[in-house]
Design a protein around this motif. Structure first.
Motif, PDB file in Angstrom:
ATOM      1  N   LEU A 127    -121.449 -52.257  57.527  1.00  0.00           N
ATOM      2  CA  LEU A 127    -121.495 -53.600  58.146  1.00  0.00           C
ATOM      3  C   LEU A 127    -121.646 -53.464  59.667  1.00  0.00           C
ATOM      4  CD1 LEU A 127    -118.635 -55.404  56.155  1.00  0.00           C
ATOM      5  CD2 LEU A 127    -121.098 -55.588  55.784  1.00  0.00           C
ATOM      6  N   ARG A 131    -125.169 -52.553  60.585  1.00  0.00           N
ATOM      7  CA  ARG A 131    -126.126 -53.672  60.520  1.00  0.00           C
ATOM      8  C   ARG A 131    -126.118 -54.482  61.810  1.00  0.00           C
ATOM      9  NH1 ARG A 131    -124.857 -55.835  54.601  1.00  0.00           N
ATOM     10  NH2 ARG A 131    -125.795 -54.108  53.442  1.00  0.00           N
ATOM     11  N   VAL A 154    -124.194 -61.014  59.063  1.00  0.00           N
ATOM     12  CA  VAL A 154    -123.688 -59.885  58.273  1.00  0.00           C
ATOM     13  C   VAL A 154    -122.449 -60.309  57.484  1.00  0.00           C
ATOM     14  CG1 VAL A 154    -122.688 -57.578  58.446  1.00  0.00           C
ATOM     15  CG2 VAL A 154    -124.669 -58.182  59.826  1.00  0.00           C
ATOM     16  N   PHE A 173    -122.177 -60.477  53.356  1.00  0.00           N
ATOM     17  CA  PHE A 173    -121.148 -59.729  52.624  1.00  0.00           C
ATOM     18  C   PHE A 173    -120.347 -60.660  51.717  1.00  0.00           C
ATOM     19  CE2 PHE A 173    -116.716 -58.346  52.299  1.00  0.00           C
ATOM     20  CZ  PHE A 173    -116.893 -57.135  51.640  1.00  0.00           C
ATOM     21  N   GLU A 196    -116.743 -54.512  64.908  1.00  0.00           N
ATOM     22  CA  GLU A 196    -115.974 -54.692  63.674  1.00  0.00           C
ATOM     23  C   GLU A 196    -115.102 -55.940  63.735  1.00  0.00           C
ATOM     24  OE1 GLU A 196    -114.471 -51.120  61.938  1.00  0.00           O
ATOM     25  OE2 GLU A 196    -112.439 -51.867  62.231  1.00  0.00           O
ATOM     26  N   ILE A 227    -117.133 -59.086  63.319  1.00  0.00           N
ATOM     27  CA  ILE A 227    -117.519 -59.350  61.924  1.00  0.00           C
ATOM     28  C   ILE A 227    -116.330 -59.909  61.145  1.00  0.00           C
ATOM     29  CG2 ILE A 227    -118.338 -58.306  59.782  1.00  0.00           C
ATOM     30  CD1 ILE A 227    -119.741 -56.160  61.500  1.00  0.00           C
TER      31      ILE A 227
END
Ligand code: ATP
Ligand code: MG
Lengths: 522, 241
Positions: free
Chosen positions: A348, A351, A362, A366, A393, A396
């Protein structure tokens, strides 16, 4: 207060070295700016048609954010003092050119005419009349540039150039106030000191002083300071570690203690570290095991065969008051629990970082593949504030939580992404500026709670004991709740370029230590 | 000594000086007299090449000023400005020493010269040599300006309103002192003024100008007794001041 002085005493070597580097960076960059900026200012004063273009482009330099400017320098000049000095020089240029220009154009025209009438040549007029008379204005420009650069030079720690920024950013990352102050106070004092010295110089009668001798002196001092700066590009393997990693017992300090790792290190910012690695300026970096850049820059993580890096399982940390107000949050946030393992998280991140997709895209893709995505509901019940640190991170995860909360509850979400390091996020949470943010068990343990070393080594043997300990302590000490872990373990890792690691046959940290030992002896 | 032929000067189309010709003989004191804006300063500044003429010739000691190196030419011609133009960051003594220093005179000779000049111009070396210009009165500043122009003993002196910006009483006093300075008696001087009394007190000949041109050029007596037109007689009566 006592703790602060103890810190200073224990770190006095580092403090002196960082202060000297800080002074060198500031002085060398300002001196180069004087050597180039003053003649440019004179030129512009002579040819007013050029003024707009020159002052304009120097002005544009100043609007480039410092960290971006430092980033641009890496492909050109690598890491270390050189790119930092170039960046600082570019910042210092505008006030110096502008004030030289203002000073010279401001000299009384009748005095210039008198000088011409008495038979002075234009260079005599420049050195005996124009420069001495514009000196107070010119030095005011140098003063401005110097004070700016003492501040900006703290950012040099981002690109392995050293300076007091190492303490400041290390302290912010490690939640160590004494360390922050050990960098910030000397930096502030330096700014005041330079400002004071230059204000004395401003009142000086420049006619008595030989200007040409002064210029030669400036050049000499620049060279001296330049030669004093540490070089970052000599020797064999070079490691670049973040300020946070440098100061942590489960980071560099642990590596030294448990692996007896003996490698040349520089302090560098996470944002430019990978690029420097890719450009071959660094050989070993500290990073996180789920970082997407591991994939995009073709790196390998070295095995932690002595298990010194504690587990860093991610889970949302939330204010108890927020859970009491909106009890439905708990089940909603726990929807992610156990869903993302290390390799999924790396993918992830990859991406976003490498394929340049938006974190929101993203996150949604997911959730859709997991069958968790639901379109937003009314959002009328209230507002939940989510924070995040500044890395992919976290962005996301925040997007995922945002979609889940909007899709499964009637709450609306505002996100405060980019809250810097752990300390900033945590303080925001404690002070009720945000309701939750994703945190890692290891960070909670070592950065926030900071239990005694014996307890740490006991706890870090198992991922569950760390989680249980931080959950209990956060609730007790701060009234904060840890929800269920998301699944992946974003632990510290040492990384190397795949090619280099294979060539040197280094798979684990022990291999690295062995390799260095062999080569240091030779 | 100074020959000026058909001098023209225009600034971007506006004519400041038109067709001016005159000669100044050695030891003479020529006064350029006229209303404000008539082109006196412009004419004077063309003599030491601070301004380049649009057309016409200037010869000093037979040499065309255009063929001389400007810095060298100017060091041989003393120049006193309308607004003193003293260097604010130099002391009185240093201001006076500018040209001798450019000419690389030995230190002792410069000090000696500064001392005698200050004395001749009614300034006290002990008290004022180390003062800065802003610490002096307007009249004292004018004297320093004259001393500075005389320092390297140039044969020619250009003076632009050397008594300008002074009250009438001080003006008269400095003018009288000025007449007594022996060094000035030997010089060839071109002096600009708009003050009729200055002109009559100091001139060998007067060059009366209006709107960029010469109206009449002659001795003070000639101008007074045979004015060429009404403008001259009215100007001399002070009606334009
Ligand atoms: N550098 C210049 N650019 C344009 N015009 C100028 C310049 N210098 C002088 N002039 C013009 O030329 C004319 C003559 O100016 P000048 O300074 O010679 O007058 P002046 O006789 O010395 O006057 P005053 O007694 O007021 O000093 C004026 O109209 C002035 O505006
Ligand atoms: Mg004038």
């Amino acid at each position: 207060m006592n703790a602060f002085f103890e810190f200073l005493q224990s770190q006095s070597d580092k403090l002196i070295q960082q202060t000297l580097t800080h002074i060198s960076l500031t002085m060398v960059s300002v001196m180069i700016a004087i050597v180039i900026g003053v003649p440019l200012g004179i030129l512009v004063a002579r040819r007013p048609k050029l003024a707009g273009a020159v002052l304009g482009s120097a002005g544009v330099m100043q609007t480039i954010p410092s960290i971006a400017l430092l980033g641009f320098m890496i492909p050109l000049l690598g890491i270390g003092p050189q790119p930092a000095i170039v960046a600082l020089f570019l910042y210092a240029l505008l006030p110096i050119i502008r004030n030289t220009y203002t000073g010279i154009t401001g000299v009384d025209a009748t005095v210039i005419e008198a000088a011409r009438g008495l038979g002075m040549s234009s260079s005599q007029i420049l050195f005996k009349v124009e420069l001495p008379l514009s000196m107070p204005v010119l030095i005011a420009g140098i003063r401005t540039a110097t004070v700016i650069n003492v501040g900006v030079a703290t950012l040099a720690a981002y690109i392995a150039a050293g300076g007091l920024g190492e303490f400041i950013f290390g302290g912010i990352a490690l939640n160590n106030t004494n360390m922050i102050l050990a960098g910030a106070i000397p930096a502030a004092l330096l700014a005041l000191l330079f400002d004071f010295l230059l204000s004395r110089l401003q009142k000086f009668n420049w006619r008595k002083y030989k200007l040409k001798a002064g210029i030669i002196g400036i050049a000499a001092i620049s060279l001296l300071f330049f030669s004093m700066l540490p070089s970052a590009t000599k020797g064999k393997l070079l490691a670049g570690f973040t300020p946070e990693f440098m100061g942590r017992t489960d980071g560099y300090l642990g590596l030294k203690e448990h692996y007896h790792l003996n490698i040349r290190t520089v302090v560098i910012n996470d944002a430019v570290m990978y690029q420097a690695m890719y450009e071959g300026k660094l050989d070993v970096v500290s990073g996180y095991s789920t970082d997407g850049r591991i994939r995009s820059y073709n790196l390998v993580t070295l095995e932690d065969d002595r298990h010194i890096f504690p587990p860093y399982f991610a889970a949302p940390v939330i204010r108890t008051s927020a859970l009491e107000k909106y009890p439905e949050l708990e089940a909603t946030l726990n929807l992610l629990a156990g869903r993302i393992n290390d390799s999924i998280m790396t993918m992830l991140n990859y991406r976003v970082d490498f394929l340049k997709k938006a974190p929101a895209t993203v996150a949604r893709e997911f959730l859709e593949t997991q069958g968790l995505y639901q379109p937003p509901r009314s959002g009328s019940k209230g507002m939940v504030r989510i924070g995040s640190k500044i890395f992919t991170e976290q962005y996301i995860l925040v997007e995922m939580y945002k979609m889940l909360i909007k899709g499964y509850t009637d709450l609306d979400v505002s996100s405060k992404t980019g809250l810097g390091g752990t300390k900033i996020c945590f303080d925001a949470l404690v002070n009720d500026q945000i309701d939750l943010y994703p945190e890692y068990t290891g960070t909670g343990l070592l950065v926030i709670l900071q239990p005694p070393a014996i307890l740490v080594s006991e706890l870090t043997k198992s991922k569950d004991s760390v989680y249980n300990y931080v959950r209990e302590q956060f609730l007790r000490q701060y009234d904060l709740r840890w929800l269920q872990p998301i699944g992946f373990n974003n632990a510290y890792a040492l990384m190397m370029r795949k090619g280099t690691a294979e060539e040197l046959q280094i798979n684990s940290i022990s291999d690295l230590t062995a390799y260095l030992e062999k080569n240091n002896k030779r | 000594m100074i020959e000026v032929e058909h001098l023209h000067k225009s600034f971007n189309g506006t004519i400041a000086v038109r067709d001016i010709s005159f000669e100044v003989n050695k030891g003479e004191n020529l006064i350029l007299l006229g209303t404000s804006g008539c082109g006196k300063t412009t004419t004077l500044r063309m003599l030491n090449r601070l301004i380049l003429p649009t057309s016409g010739n200037i010869r000093i000691n037979g040499q065309d000023v255009r063929s001389a190196q400007p810095e060298k030419l100017r060091r041989g011609i003393g120049y006193v400005m309308q607004q003193t133009g003293l260097f604010p960051h130099y002391t009185v003594a240093e201001n006076i020493a500018i040209v001798p220093k450019l000419e690389k005179w030995p230190k002792e000779k410069i000090a000696e010269r500064t001392r005698t000049l200050m004395q001749k111009l009614g300034l006290s070396y002990e008290e004022q040599a180390h003062m800065f210009p802003h610490e002096l009165s307007g009249g004292q500043q004018q004297r320093v300006g004259i001393a500075r122009a005389l320092a390297a003993d140039p044969p020619i002196l250009l003076m632009d309103e050397p008594f300008g910006a002074l009250d009438p009483i001080t003006r008269q006093k400095i003018r009288n002192d000025f007449k007594e300075v022996d060094e000035l008696k030997r010089k060839t001087i071109v002096m600009v003024t708009h003050d009729v009394q200055d002109a009559f007190a100091l001139a060998s000949r007067i060059c009366l100008m209006d709107k960029g041109s010469i109206v009449q050029l002659g001795t003070p007596e000639e101008l007074r007794e045979q004015p060429v037109n009404d403008f001259v007689s009215r100007f001399l009566k002070g009606e334009y001041n």
